[in-house]
Design a protein around this motif. Structure first.
Motif, PDB file in Angstrom:
ATOM      1  N   ARG A   1       0.665  -1.192  -0.010  1.00 41.29           N
ATOM      2  CA  ARG A   1       0.443  -0.339  -0.065  1.00 41.29           C
ATOM      3  C   ARG A   1       0.989   1.076  -0.043  1.00 41.29           C
ATOM      4  O   ARG A   1       0.487   1.829  -0.795  1.00 41.29           O
TER       5      ARG A   1
ATOM      6  N   GLU B   1      -1.385   4.685   7.113  1.00 41.55           N
ATOM      7  CA  GLU B   1      -2.689   3.990   5.900  1.00 41.55           C
ATOM      8  C   GLU B   1      -4.139   4.256   6.475  1.00 41.55           C
ATOM      9  O   GLU B   1      -4.782   3.192   5.789  1.00 41.55           O
TER      10      GLU B   1
ATOM     11  N   GLU C   1      -8.972   3.090  -0.502  1.00 39.48           N
ATOM     12  CA  GLU C   1      -8.083   3.011  -1.877  1.00 39.48           C
ATOM     13  C   GLU C   1      -9.589   3.050  -2.613  1.00 39.48           C
ATOM     14  O   GLU C   1     -10.514   2.031  -2.562  1.00 39.48           O
TER      15      GLU C   1
ATOM     16  N   ARG D   1      -5.321  -6.195  -0.538  1.00 37.09           N
ATOM     17  CA  ARG D   1      -3.466  -6.096  -0.090  1.00 37.09           C
ATOM     18  C   ARG D   1      -3.182  -7.685   0.392  1.00 37.09           C
ATOM     19  O   ARG D   1      -2.139  -8.385  -0.083  1.00 37.09           O
TER      20      ARG D   1
END
Length: 407
Positions: free
Chosen positions: A128, A192, A196, A344
């Motif tokens: 990521r 993070e 996405e 992921r």
């Protein structure tokens, strides 16, 4: 590469080193100690089955992908699992039951399970955080980190074991892991929190689960190579140290020449291999690296058949270390490319499970061949299998070149 990307690459490299070191020491370093204690080739081969939890990485990835511990996501999972792994290492340092194989297997299985599980969120976080154009380089750095772990776990920790006792390596590994967890909690690895955008799109197509992985272009070729490129070369490396011991080489000399020397060679080959692959393309690099693996195994088979001297064995060890390093770097980079946005951890876990199925089976079979037919037959069989993989790579690897162009 700018300083920010370099800091991320180095941080993830250290995390891979710290997580890989326990398994490498137990599965690649300890066979030398166990052979010295009288363990058979089959028993040493069965020890490799302690890596069986890696087959279940897909299962382990599901809670990592689905639940955000305290809102921390991949980072929180990696921190928690790293802490538990450190405690398990200290537990084995206290117990260390070499005379009781079943009990020793249980400890190794626990450590392997925790290290395997922690590897999932760490790699998902790396995929990521790093841009697509850095993934092949990240694969080379990760492979180099694993070989540096092999230098320590397959060489230096064996020397420490000989001089300071069996508990010392495990205490040191727990301390190194603690440093990795501290790095993970710092700001070197970026947050993070970003979402996405592909996640919704993937889910709406109905292929957001594990089976959606197989809908990607060229995935059939990649899965075949994923399962076949490494295990035959890896099996040859597993039995190289016991072979040197059987030839009469002192334990500490084996640790320095094969453990340290082979690990440094593999790390350098990892970095050089990813640079070469970026220059000539995967269509040429993958068959070339597979051919190097076949040549290394054939050399060891020939040398063992001739009962040659120590210097020729070391040349064979150097060749197989180069092949492992070059293959590992390219494979890790491709695994990152085949991990879909928003999935992921899931896709990394699936690929790691497929990789491990073959990686664990081959050393067990090779150990049986070793006990029944000897080293020449074992290395020759591994070389013939690797030659078949070279043909497969020549036929299919060019289709993988387009993967590097995908975001």
């Amino acid at each position: 590469m700018n300083r920010s990307l370099m800091a991320k690459q180095l941080a993830f490299g250290w995390l891979h080193f710290a997580l890989a070191l326990p398994s490498i020491y137990l599965l690649l370093g300890m066979p030398l100690v166990l052979r010295e204690q009288g363990w058979s080739g089959t028993q040493i081969g069965l020890l490799q089955l302690a890596g069986l939890p890696a087959v279940l990485k897909l299962v382990m990835a599901i809670p990592v992908e689905r639940y955000r511990l305290g809102g921390g996501g991949y980072r929180a999972w990696a921190g928690l699992l790293g802490l538990l792994l450190g405690l398990a290492l200290l537990g084995l340092a206290y117990d260390f039951p070499l005379a009781q194989p079943s009990r020793f297997y249980a400890w190794v299985l626990l450590i392997s399970w925790l290290a395997t599980w922690a590897d999932v969120p760490v790699n998902a976080l790396a995929i990521r955080c790093l841009p697509a154009q850095e993934r092949l380089r990240a694969g080379g750095i990760r492979s180099a980190a694993l070989f540096l772990a092999a230098v320590v776990g397959g060489g230096l920790l064996l020397v420490l074991h000989q001089r300071a006792g069996g508990a010392a390596p495990f205490v040191l590994m727990a301390l190194l892991l603690a440093l990795g967890v501290i790095m993970l909690c710092g700001r070197v690895v970026t947050a993070e929190a970003e979402k996405e955008p592909e996640v919704l799109a993937v889910s709406e197509r109905g292929d957001g689960g594990a089976m959606g992985f197989f809908h990607q272009p060229a995935v059939g070729v990649w899965v075949a190579l994923l399962m076949l490129l490494f295990p035959f070369v890896g099996a040859g490396w597993v039995y190289l140290k016991p072979l040197m011991l059987d030839l009469g080489m002192p334990v500490e000399q084996v640790a320095w020449w094969v453990g340290v020397g082979g690990g440094v060679t593999g790390a350098l080959a990892s970095l050089a291999g990813q640079r070469l692959a970026r220059g000539i393309g995967l269509g040429r690099a993958v068959p070339l690296f597979a051919g190097l693996g076949a040549l290394a195994l054939a050399t060891l088979g020939l040398v063992s058949h001739m009962a040659a001297g120590q210097s020729l064995w070391l040349w064979g060890a150097g060749l197989i270390a180069c092949a492992m390093g070059a293959l590992s770097g390219v494979m890790f980079g491709l695994m990152m490319h085949f991990a879909r946005a928003g999935r992921r951890a899931l896709d990394y876990g699936l690929q790691a499970s497929l990789f491990t199925l073959s990686r664990l089976a081959v050393p067990v079979l090779a150990g049986i061949v070793l006990d029944r037919l000897g080293y020449p037959a074992m290395f020759t069989a591994l070389a013939l299998c690797m030659a078949a993989v070279v043909v497969l790579a020549l036929l299919g690897s060019r289709r993988l070149e387009a993967v590097l162009q995908r975001p």
